[in-house]
Design a protein around this motif. Structure first.
Motif, short mmCIF file in Angstrom:
data_model
loop_
_atom_site.label_atom_id
_atom_site.label_comp_id
_atom_site.label_asym_id
_atom_site.label_seq_id
_atom_site.Cartn_x
_atom_site.Cartn_y
_atom_site.Cartn_z
N SER A 7 30.54 31.41 44.52
CA SER A 7 31.25 32.38 43.67
C SER A 7 30.90 33.82 44.03
O SER A 7 31.75 34.71 43.95
CB SER A 7 30.94 32.11 42.20
OG SER A 7 29.58 32.31 41.90
N PHE A 30 34.69 34.64 44.63
CA PHE A 30 35.39 34.81 43.36
C PHE A 30 35.83 36.25 43.18
O PHE A 30 35.03 37.18 43.30
CB PHE A 30 34.49 34.40 42.20
CG PHE A 30 35.20 34.27 40.87
CD1 PHE A 30 36.13 33.27 40.66
CD2 PHE A 30 34.94 35.16 39.84
CE1 PHE A 30 36.79 33.14 39.44
CE2 PHE A 30 35.58 35.05 38.61
CZ PHE A 30 36.51 34.02 38.41
N HIS A 76 37.20 31.71 35.13
CA HIS A 76 38.19 31.08 36.01
C HIS A 76 39.37 30.56 35.21
O HIS A 76 40.54 30.73 35.60
CB HIS A 76 37.53 29.94 36.79
CG HIS A 76 38.33 29.48 37.96
ND1 HIS A 76 38.13 28.26 38.57
CD2 HIS A 76 39.34 30.07 38.66
CE1 HIS A 76 38.96 28.13 39.57
NE2 HIS A 76 39.72 29.21 39.66
#
Length: 448
Positions: A255, A259, A317
């Protein structure tokens, strides 16, 4: 938009009654407009338990028919039944789908979930029959490989060479073991898979699971799912915290690199020596990512130091994914590219992950329940009468241009759709048992 019925107004004319005043006409039209039925592209309602169950049954019937458990001679194509002699050409008969692929690991897990949700043992039996077959035939194929090192017979199981060969099937085998669905000892296969994930797969210096394709030192978002759930399930099976620690580390380190905190979704690929990282927010890879977090939280101890981080990421998310859902309930192949096609497998994974997170109390039922119901209703339109799942993107590598993703084919033979549909249907049954989702003021709502 459907035409508004004006029966009350016309009735007054037919009866010769004096026309209503202008104010009354406006009021009448306003009421009609408010109650007019929108032309929704998919059902805008709470799914019926019997309809979801029938859909799961269709998928099971189709898959049971097209995934045989036989050993055949690759030379004669005839079935081998005498295993006291080694036939060096022996292979597992290939049906429509492979029994040992990662997609089928998801399918095995989906069958287990469907059995739990419906109480129908046939779903468990599907997984039990095929896992028993793999475990019982593994020693035979070890001998085949000794005598014929180029043999492809159960090679993916016995000699895995990528995370795709390991994680999803391993995770499902552990679930079948801990759930006491299967009596056959799967531990030799489980240990072989976990050994590959833990000690043989290429990693960065910081321990992050990686690949050297299509470029050197590449992260694939898919690999969260190919490695983490198996590690997490192994932690549950053995009680050894090092598996939980490795699983949490993977989520954290992926992540940090992949992300996007503005969009709250992941890029598909990250390459170490790229100064600029092209961001293609591929639907199914984002599905594997959120499914990974759900699977990890399912078994991660409540007091684990990394649990809060994983839960925070899951919520971020989910928020990002929900923002890209279309009015039809589907998500696009590239989440933020609305001119890319609508894709079924990603939509099914999101439906499952949202429903599971709601049922577990990780996501707000009021905020995410309606989107989850809409997603399932969309997925249900893509399961045909034979039980095949339509609109599924085929296997996809990693690209750094939009055309690569835009034009990936879709096909009912793409194995990636079946497990997610089974998982989603099973979890929807649990979600609907609350009986708290209804149409309220024309909209799907959660009502306590």
């Amino acid at each position: 938009m459907k035409k508004i019925k004006q029966s009350s107004f016309l009735l007054l004319l037919c009866l010769g009654t004096a026309l209503p005043s202008l104010a009354q006409q406006k009021s009448l039209h306003s009421e009609m407009l408010h109650t007019a039925q929108p032309d929704y592209p998919v059902a805008y309602t709470t799914p019926k338990v019997e309809e979801v169950t029938q859909l799961l049954n269709r998928v099971h019937k189709y898959l049971d028919a097209v995934t045989p458990t036989k050993v055949i001679s690759n030379t004669t194509k005839k079935e081998i039944t005498d295993f006291s002699k080694i036939d060096t050409s022996a292979v597992v008969e290939r049906g429509t789908f492979s029994l040992t692929s990662y997609e089928w690991g998801v399918t095995y897990s989906g069958m287990l979930a469907a059995s739990e949700a419906t109480g129908d043992e046939r779903f468990n039996e599907y997984t039990r029959k095929r896992m028993t077959f793999l475990a019982e035939k593994a020693p035979y194929f070890k001998e085949v490989l000794k005598q014929n090192p180029s043999s492809k017979g159960l090679r993916q199981v016995l000699m895995p060479h990528a995370l795709d060969d390991c994680g999803a099937v391993c995770s499902a085998m552990i679930k079948a073991t801990t759930g006491k669905v299967i009596k056959t000892d799967l531990r030799p296969l489980i240990d072989n898979y976990i050994n590959y994930i833990s000690t043989k797969e290429f990693r960065f210096a910081d321990g992050t699971l990686a690949r050297n394709r299509p470029q050197a030192n590449t992260l694939w978002l898919d690999d969260l799912f190919m490695g983490v759930p198996a590690l997490a399930q192994m932690g549950k099976l053995t009680g050894d915290n090092r598996y939980f620690d490795d699983a949490v580390k993977q989520v954290s380190q992926f992540s940090k690199r992949m992300f996007n905190h503005q969009k709250n979704v992941f890029m598909h690929g990250w390459v170490a020596d790229m100064e600029t990282h092209p961001e293609f927010h591929w639907g199914r890879a984002n599905g594997w990512a959120i499914l990974t977090m759900v699977e990890l939280l399912d078994v991660l101890p409540e007091n684990h130091a990394g649990r809060a981080e994983v839960l925070t990421l899951l919520k971020a998310h989910a928020k990002g994914l929900a923002s890209y859902q279309t009015g039809s309930g589907f998500w696009h192949q590239l989440l933020d590219r609305p001119d890319s096609y609508l894709e079924t497998s990603a939509t099914a994974i999101y439906a499952y992950s949202f429903a599971r997170a709601i049922n577990k109390g990780w996501l707000d039922a009021k905020a995410y329940g309606p989107a989850t119901l809409l997603a399932w209703n969309a997925v249900a339109t893509k399961v045909n009468a034979e039980g095949q799942v339509e609109g599924v993107c085929v296997g996809t590598g990693m690209g750094f241009d939009p055309a690569f993703y835009y034009y990936r084919p879709v096909n009912v033979l793409a194995a990636h759709g079946y497990g997610p549909v089974l998982l989603a249907g099973a979890e929807m049954l649990k979600l609907m048992k609350s009986g708290k989702y209804t149409i309220n003021d024309s909209a799907l709502q959660y009502n306590k």
